[in-house]
Design a protein around this motif. Structure first.
Motif, mmCIF file in Angstrom:
data_model
loop_
_atom_site.group_PDB
_atom_site.id
_atom_site.type_symbol
_atom_site.label_atom_id
_atom_site.label_comp_id
_atom_site.label_asym_id
_atom_site.label_seq_id
_atom_site.Cartn_x
_atom_site.Cartn_y
_atom_site.Cartn_z
ATOM 1 N N GLN A 24 0.804 -1.219 0.000
ATOM 2 C CA GLN A 24 0.000 0.000 0.000
ATOM 3 C C GLN A 24 0.845 1.281 0.000
ATOM 4 O O GLN A 24 0.569 2.195 -0.784
ATOM 5 C CB GLN A 24 -0.967 -0.001 1.184
ATOM 6 C CG GLN A 24 -1.950 1.162 1.152
ATOM 7 C CD GLN A 24 -2.734 1.270 2.439
ATOM 8 O OE1 GLN A 24 -2.367 2.008 3.348
ATOM 9 N NE2 GLN A 24 -3.825 0.505 2.542
ATOM 10 N N ARG A 27 2.296 1.688 -3.553
ATOM 11 C CA ARG A 27 1.239 1.976 -4.534
ATOM 12 C C ARG A 27 0.801 3.434 -4.457
ATOM 13 O O ARG A 27 0.617 4.108 -5.469
ATOM 14 C CB ARG A 27 0.032 1.053 -4.312
ATOM 15 C CG ARG A 27 0.306 -0.402 -4.578
ATOM 16 C CD ARG A 27 -0.982 -1.200 -4.754
ATOM 17 N NE ARG A 27 -1.889 -1.150 -3.618
ATOM 18 C CZ ARG A 27 -1.838 -1.959 -2.566
ATOM 19 N NH1 ARG A 27 -0.875 -2.870 -2.475
ATOM 20 N NH2 ARG A 27 -2.740 -1.883 -1.600
ATOM 21 N N ARG A 28 0.610 3.917 -3.251
ATOM 22 C CA ARG A 28 0.178 5.305 -3.079
ATOM 23 C C ARG A 28 1.220 6.283 -3.616
ATOM 24 O O ARG A 28 0.888 7.304 -4.224
ATOM 25 C CB ARG A 28 -0.121 5.579 -1.607
ATOM 26 C CG ARG A 28 -1.405 4.920 -1.131
ATOM 27 C CD ARG A 28 -1.731 5.241 0.305
ATOM 28 N NE ARG A 28 -3.065 4.742 0.660
ATOM 29 C CZ ARG A 28 -3.590 4.820 1.873
ATOM 30 N NH1 ARG A 28 -2.904 5.365 2.858
ATOM 31 N NH2 ARG A 28 -4.804 4.346 2.104
ATOM 32 N N LYS A 31 1.104 6.237 -7.391
ATOM 33 C CA LYS A 31 -0.109 6.927 -7.821
ATOM 34 C C LYS A 31 0.095 8.439 -7.754
ATOM 35 O O LYS A 31 -0.323 9.175 -8.658
ATOM 36 C CB LYS A 31 -1.280 6.500 -6.930
ATOM 37 C CG LYS A 31 -2.641 6.908 -7.443
ATOM 38 C CD LYS A 31 -3.049 6.135 -8.680
ATOM 39 C CE LYS A 31 -4.469 6.489 -9.110
ATOM 40 N NZ LYS A 31 -4.829 5.875 -10.390
ATOM 41 N N ASP A 61 -7.562 -2.023 0.374
ATOM 42 C CA ASP A 61 -8.184 -1.110 1.326
ATOM 43 C C ASP A 61 -9.206 -0.270 0.574
ATOM 44 O O ASP A 61 -8.897 0.316 -0.466
ATOM 45 C CB ASP A 61 -7.098 -0.207 1.938
ATOM 46 C CG ASP A 61 -7.620 0.713 3.024
ATOM 47 O OD1 ASP A 61 -8.808 1.072 2.979
ATOM 48 O OD2 ASP A 61 -6.836 1.078 3.911
ATOM 49 N N GLU A 64 -8.370 3.195 -0.802
ATOM 50 C CA GLU A 64 -7.354 3.412 -1.827
ATOM 51 C C GLU A 64 -7.963 4.038 -3.078
ATOM 52 O O GLU A 64 -9.170 3.991 -3.301
ATOM 53 C CB GLU A 64 -6.667 2.087 -2.174
ATOM 54 C CG GLU A 64 -5.819 1.555 -1.025
ATOM 55 C CD GLU A 64 -4.904 0.431 -1.458
ATOM 56 O OE1 GLU A 64 -4.313 0.544 -2.552
ATOM 57 O OE2 GLU A 64 -4.768 -0.544 -0.706
ATOM 58 N N ARG A 68 -9.618 0.104 -7.692
ATOM 59 C CA ARG A 68 -8.860 -0.736 -6.769
ATOM 60 C C ARG A 68 -8.681 -2.119 -7.389
ATOM 61 O O ARG A 68 -9.651 -2.851 -7.568
ATOM 62 C CB ARG A 68 -9.583 -0.836 -5.431
ATOM 63 C CG ARG A 68 -9.713 0.503 -4.708
ATOM 64 C CD ARG A 68 -10.352 0.347 -3.342
ATOM 65 N NE ARG A 68 -11.728 -0.125 -3.421
ATOM 66 C CZ ARG A 68 -12.791 0.682 -3.507
ATOM 67 N NH1 ARG A 68 -12.625 2.006 -3.526
ATOM 68 N NH2 ARG A 68 -14.022 0.190 -3.566
#
Length: 338
Positions: A24, A27-28, A31, A61, A64, A68
């Motif tokens: 996570q 990934r964030r 992004k 999550d 997100e 997703r």
């Protein structure tokens, strides 16, 4: 821009799901830097194993960014269908089936790219998973089982006929693993053969390479895997280049420092002190490789710097280390410019 089912993906550069890497926090970060879509780490299709801490941290999550997407791997059609339903219950909006992973621990269980040998089983899996959920199902494959048996084109047609809504193709066979260079001719053939979006994957580590691959294959998008390790800003560079603006300005040291600091903080918070420290070491190793690639920093002993970081046993020590490192890097750059 391309579509997967009802979802409009704004950027043609997407992040590959990578076990142990695309958690996570990462990934964030990707992004934020412009990745059009990010996919969670690969999950086993055996939902009985999802109760472990490791698997729990791989689940999607609902907070997100959309869409997703999660990836599942396995060899039993009914089990994969059940896993897809469980992913939807967790908040997944796209389920990706892995038939591209060449890792021995995956292929030895007849999953991942090992499935490419059994086209009948591939069809059975895809049909059952698509029928089990009301969200888009996508598929990731390789060009074939071996260089002699590049059956990716047949698999792609099976995928489209089964209701798969997008296909990612890595430009190597299963037998190639990650050796040699990716080839894109097979991907180009697949693009011409199907009417679903095809995403080209393999050896895309520069913005100019992303454009070359898109032009050669006519794919809807490209997927970046190892090229994003230690360089999440590669997505911004690719988007800048594809927009016709040429090479993006180099990411400056203060921004790199801020990115690493943010990343480490997110890892410490997400995993806790013990695990967060250890996962931070892996990512810091990739950041140091990126920094070392600049010839102006040849005076630094990058191996020793990594070893020092890996011995730190406190989150504050890791953050202080980054601060001190960048103080030295910026000072050295200023001295060289003087």
């Amino acid at each position: 821009m391309f579509h997967i089912g009802p979802y409009q993906i704004q950027s043609p550069a997407v992040l590959a799901p990578m076990a142990g890497i695309t958690d996570q926090p990462f990934r964030r970060l990707c992004k934020q830097y412009g990745a059009g879509m990010v996919t969670a780490e690969m999950l086993t299709s055996d939902t009985k194993l999802w109760n472990s801490r490791k698997s729990q941290q791989r689940l999607i999550d609902k907070n997100e960014a959309e869409p997703r997407a999660v990836q599942i791997a396995g060899a039993e059609p009914a089990m994969l269908a059940q896993a897809a339903q469980a992913c939807v219950d967790q908040g997944a909006q796209i389920v990706d089936i892995n038939m591209g992973c060449p890792a021995k621990k995956v292929c030895n269980k007849a999953a991942g790219s090992a499935l490419l040998r059994d086209e009948k089983l591939v069809a059975d899996i895809l049909q059952q998973v698509v029928a089990a959920v009301d969200i888009p199902v996508t598929l990731k494959i390789r060009t074939g089982w071996s260089t002699e048996e590049r059956n990716g084109l047949r698999i792609a047609r099976i995928a489209e006929d089964s209701g798969i809504q997008a296909l990612t193709v890595h430009g190597r066979s299963r037998a190639c693993r990650f050796k040699g260079e990716a080839e894109y001719d097979t991907i180009a053939d697949i693009v011409q053969a199907v009417n679903i979006p095809v995403i080209a994957n393999g050896d895309i580590t520069q913005a100019s390479k992303a454009q070359q691959v898109l032009k050669h294959t006519q794919a809807a998008a490209i997927m970046v895997g190892r090229g994003a390790q230690g360089r999440p800003w590669i997505f911004r560079e690719i988007n800048h280049y594809l927009a016709g603006h040429g090479e993006a300005p180099a990411t400056e040291l203060p921004e790199i420092q801020q990115t690493i600091t943010q990343h480490l903080e997110a890892l410490h918070q997400y995993y806790g002190d013990y695990l967060g420290l250890r996962i931070a070491r892996k990512h810091m190793g990739w950041y140091l490789q990126t920094l070392a690639a600049d010839t102006q920093r040849a005076a630094f002993d990058w191996s020793a710097l990594r070893q020092t970081f890996n011995r730190l046993e406190d989150s504050q020590q890791q953050q202080h280390y980054v601060e001190q490192l960048f103080d030295d890097l910026i000072k050295t750059k200023e001295e060289q410019a003087a």
